[in-house]
Design a protein around this motif. Structure first.
Motif, PDB file in Angstrom:
ATOM      1  N   MET A   1      -0.256   2.107 -11.048  1.00  0.00           N
ATOM      2  CA  MET A   1      -0.062   0.884 -11.831  1.00  0.00           C
ATOM      3  C   MET A   1       0.141  -0.332 -10.923  1.00  0.00           C
ATOM      4  O   MET A   1      -0.389  -1.423 -11.201  1.00  0.00           O
ATOM      5  CB  MET A   1       1.114   1.051 -12.801  1.00  0.00           C
ATOM      6  N   LEU A   2       0.896  -0.147  -9.852  1.00  0.00           N
ATOM      7  CA  LEU A   2       1.131  -1.265  -8.938  1.00  0.00           C
ATOM      8  C   LEU A   2      -0.152  -1.671  -8.204  1.00  0.00           C
ATOM      9  O   LEU A   2      -0.407  -2.876  -7.992  1.00  0.00           O
ATOM     10  CB  LEU A   2       2.217  -0.903  -7.926  1.00  0.00           C
ATOM     11  N   VAL A   3      -0.978  -0.680  -7.845  1.00  0.00           N
ATOM     12  CA  VAL A   3      -2.255  -0.983  -7.182  1.00  0.00           C
ATOM     13  C   VAL A   3      -3.180  -1.736  -8.134  1.00  0.00           C
ATOM     14  O   VAL A   3      -3.802  -2.746  -7.747  1.00  0.00           O
ATOM     15  CB  VAL A   3      -2.931   0.313  -6.683  1.00  0.00           C
ATOM     16  N   VAL A   4      -3.263  -1.272  -9.372  1.00  0.00           N
ATOM     17  CA  VAL A   4      -4.089  -1.977 -10.362  1.00  0.00           C
ATOM     18  C   VAL A   4      -3.562  -3.388 -10.576  1.00  0.00           C
ATOM     19  O   VAL A   4      -4.331  -4.348 -10.705  1.00  0.00           O
ATOM     20  CB  VAL A   4      -4.125  -1.199 -11.695  1.00  0.00           C
ATOM     21  N   GLY A   5      -2.220  -3.526 -10.590  1.00  0.00           N
ATOM     22  CA  GLY A   5      -1.625  -4.854 -10.745  1.00  0.00           C
ATOM     23  C   GLY A   5      -1.930  -5.767  -9.572  1.00  0.00           C
ATOM     24  O   GLY A   5      -2.039  -6.991  -9.736  1.00  0.00           O
ATOM     25  N   TYR A   6      -2.089  -5.182  -8.385  1.00  0.00           N
ATOM     26  CA  TYR A   6      -2.420  -5.982  -7.202  1.00  0.00           C
ATOM     27  C   TYR A   6      -3.891  -6.406  -7.227  1.00  0.00           C
ATOM     28  O   TYR A   6      -4.224  -7.547  -6.889  1.00  0.00           O
ATOM     29  CB  TYR A   6      -2.132  -5.163  -5.943  1.00  0.00           C
ATOM     30  N   ILE A   7      -4.765  -5.460  -7.654  1.00  0.00           N
ATOM     31  CA  ILE A   7      -6.206  -5.751  -7.667  1.00  0.00           C
ATOM     32  C   ILE A   7      -6.593  -6.631  -8.855  1.00  0.00           C
ATOM     33  O   ILE A   7      -7.353  -7.593  -8.700  1.00  0.00           O
ATOM     34  CB  ILE A   7      -7.009  -4.432  -7.702  1.00  0.00           C
TER      35      ILE A   7
END
Length: 585
Positions: free
Chosen positions: A482-488
């Motif tokens: 979720m954090l990676v998707v939020g970053y991308i």
């Protein structure tokens, strides 16, 4: 004559509970808040009582005692460590839920993410309730009734047929509470049955110890503590279904799901009269959880000493003990509170499932302008259908190989970890988009199945890691996703929580000290049921038990004094800030 007396006293007690519940709920379920959230008027006592009986069900009476009979007390970790999650719920999550005036957890997720995430979570809840939680509650209750009355012999039918019959009878009666009474009726009946459950639950181990000591309670206690003392050990090893290390990994998040996000549990707190009453009710329930080893595991150990290890299924240990030792005069009350425990969990699940369907599926997806009357009617229809489905699924648990408790814990792993991960990320982050939550859900369901069952079933690759540790690993991976998707692909605008409470948000003044005492008591329970406590093989307890207990008391006292000084200074400021917020709304 004994059977007639048992049935009459059972019916009288249940009739009293039903009448009081009806009187308390009468005229208060005519709108959606009244039906689904008890009019947002529950006090701490009712919340704690309802949480107690919703959680302490026949599933635990049968399942936990069965596990204690089979191995040791390591399974108590599910219950005794729950106050950690209870504290997080009371101090962190409940202010968010009440501050946004949410009726369901999916409603909160819809405001944080979108309606797509809301539907994903509703589907997870519904599948979990229909295929795992509700069937287990009905089956465990049926098993106890079967043993108490020997229904197969009484009616001249097979054991399998008896299970089907009792499940349908119990289910139909329990459904009436939930479908037609709403949450207030559930909460009131839970509180009354909870009192009875505590009395009867404490009576069983006392009677058992008298029997074990041939009429001498203290001799029975000494026998239990010195012969096969390892049965009283709660420090689970690698071979146990709950290794001690699991307490610090996946179990934390599983308990946080149950006490902080599971709709049928948090719905009581969502119906709180104000934040202070909600925190009282939630925190008080933590003290009840610390009694679980006495209420729901010690009888299993006593059954081992009385009957040996020869039961066909471990889940018969507790019902057999009750049948053989319970005085006839109390048998009706026991049956009533046992059924009350079944009804509590069953009707709480039905009420919460119906609430989510009406408010999170029907209204947003089919009829946004639905009236309160229509929502209540639709929820009753859905509750009826879900109840009937569960009646057909429940008997399938007869084939559970390692006892009821283990299979339930494993199957709830399908939905508890992704839900708590999404909620915590939703609260802690402002930029994670709905896509991240959806990917996490799909990833978890597929990966969890493959790691716990799939790789072995499909490819012959056995994963020996305990499923609780697997759940912890998946939690961190899903948070990372979720954090990676939020970053991308972050949200175009950061999420902003809208404070719009319908009740007073002034916290309970003694919440912090109560939390400290709860944490201290968790440690004390583990000291008691450890190799330096009652599981010490050479005496009732070792000398280290007294030293450890004294050190814990000293540390708790110092922490309490320090916390009270700090909190007293801040509390008046918190009250002032909340008063200003309320005036500006």
């Amino acid at each position: 004559m004994n059977l007639f007396f048992t049935l009459i006293t059972c019916v009288l007690f249940m009739g009293l509970v039903g009448w009081v519940s009806y009187r308390k709920a009468k005229g208060q379920v005519n709108d959606s808040d009244g039906y689904f959230l008890a009019g947002r008027g529950l006090t701490g006592g009712f919340i704690a009582g309802s949480l107690l009986l919703t959680n302490l069900s026949a599933e635990q009476l049968i399942g936990l005692n069965g596990q204690a009979y089979r191995t040791n007390l390591s399974n108590m970790a599910w219950e005794v460590t729950a106050p950690i999650a209870v504290i997080i719920m009371a101090l962190v999550l409940l202010p968010k839920y009440l501050g946004g005036a949410f009726s369901t957890l999916p409603e909160f997720l819809s405001t944080r993410f979108d309606d797509g995430v809301r539907r994903y979570i509703v589907v997870l809840f519904m599948l979990g309730y229909a295929f795992v939680t509700i069937p287990s509650v009905l089956y465990s209750g049926a098993l106890a009734v079967l043993k108490l009355f020997d229904v197969p012999s009484l009616l001249g039918i097979s054991f399998e047929s008896s299970v089907w019959l009792v499940i349908w009878v119990i289910g139909i009666i329990g459904a009436v509470y939930a479908i037609f009474g709403g949450l207030r009726a559930v909460a009131v009946s839970d509180t009354l049955n909870g009192i009875g459950l505590l009395v009867i639950g404490l009576m069983i181990p006392v009677i058992g110890l008298f029997a074990l000591g041939d009429g001498n309670f203290f001799r029975g206690f000494e026998t239990m503590a010195t012969e096969n003392a390892d049965k009283l050990n709660a420090i689970g090893g690698k071979g146990d279904s709950v290794p001690f290390s699991a307490i610090f990994t996946g179990m934390i998040f599983m308990n946080m799901f149950y006490w902080g996000t599971n709709q049928y549990v948090i719905q009581r707190a969502l119906g709180a009269k104000n934040l202070a009453e909600g925190q009282k009710g939630v925190l008080f329930s933590g003290f009840y959880k610390l009694l679980v080893p006495i209420l729901m595991m010690i009888p299993g150990v006593i059954a081992f000493h009385l009957y040996g290890s020869g039961f066909k299924t471990v889940d018969l240990a507790y019902p057999t003990m009750v049948t053989n030792l319970m005085p006839t005069i109390f048998s009706g009350l026991f049956l009533a509170v046992l059924l009350g425990a079944v009804f509590s969990s069953f009707n709480s699940l039905l009420n919460s499932a119906a609430t989510m369907f009406a408010l999170d599926v029907y209204k947003p997806g089919f009829k946004p302008d639905a009236s309160d009357e229509q929502l209540i009617r639709v929820s009753k229809y859905f509750g009826t259908i879900l109840a009937i489905v569960s009646f057909f699924i429940s008997p399938m648990l007869m084939s559970a190989p390692d006892g009821l408790w283990d299979i339930i814990r494993k199957f709830t792993g399908f939905f508890n970890i992704p839900i708590i991960a999404i909620v915590l990320v939703g609260i802690a982050s402002k930029f994670v988009p709905p896509l991240g939550a959806k990917i996490a859900v799909i990833f978890h369901v597929v990966t969890y199945y493959m790691l716990v069952w799939g790789l072995n079933q499909l490819f012959g690759i056995e994963i020996t890691m305990n499923f609780i540790h697997i759940s912890a690993i998946l939690f961190f991976i899903e948070v990372g996703i979720m954090l990676v998707v939020g970053y991308i692909r972050p949200l175009s605008e950061p999420y902003s929580f809208k404070h719009a409470p319908k009740v007073s948000m002034v916290p309970w003044k003694y919440a912090i000290p109560t939390a400290i005492i709860l944490l201290s008591l968790i440690v004390f329970v583990y000291i008691t049921f450890s190799p330096i406590g009652l599981a010490y093989p050479d005496a009732v307890v070792s000398s280290w038990f007294w030293a450890a207990s004294g050190g814990l008391i000293g540390l708790t006292t110092v922490t309490l004094v320090f916390a009270l000084k700090k909190w007293d200074k801040k509390y008046d400021q918190v009250v002032e800030n909340q008063t200003k917020k309320a005036a500006n709304l």
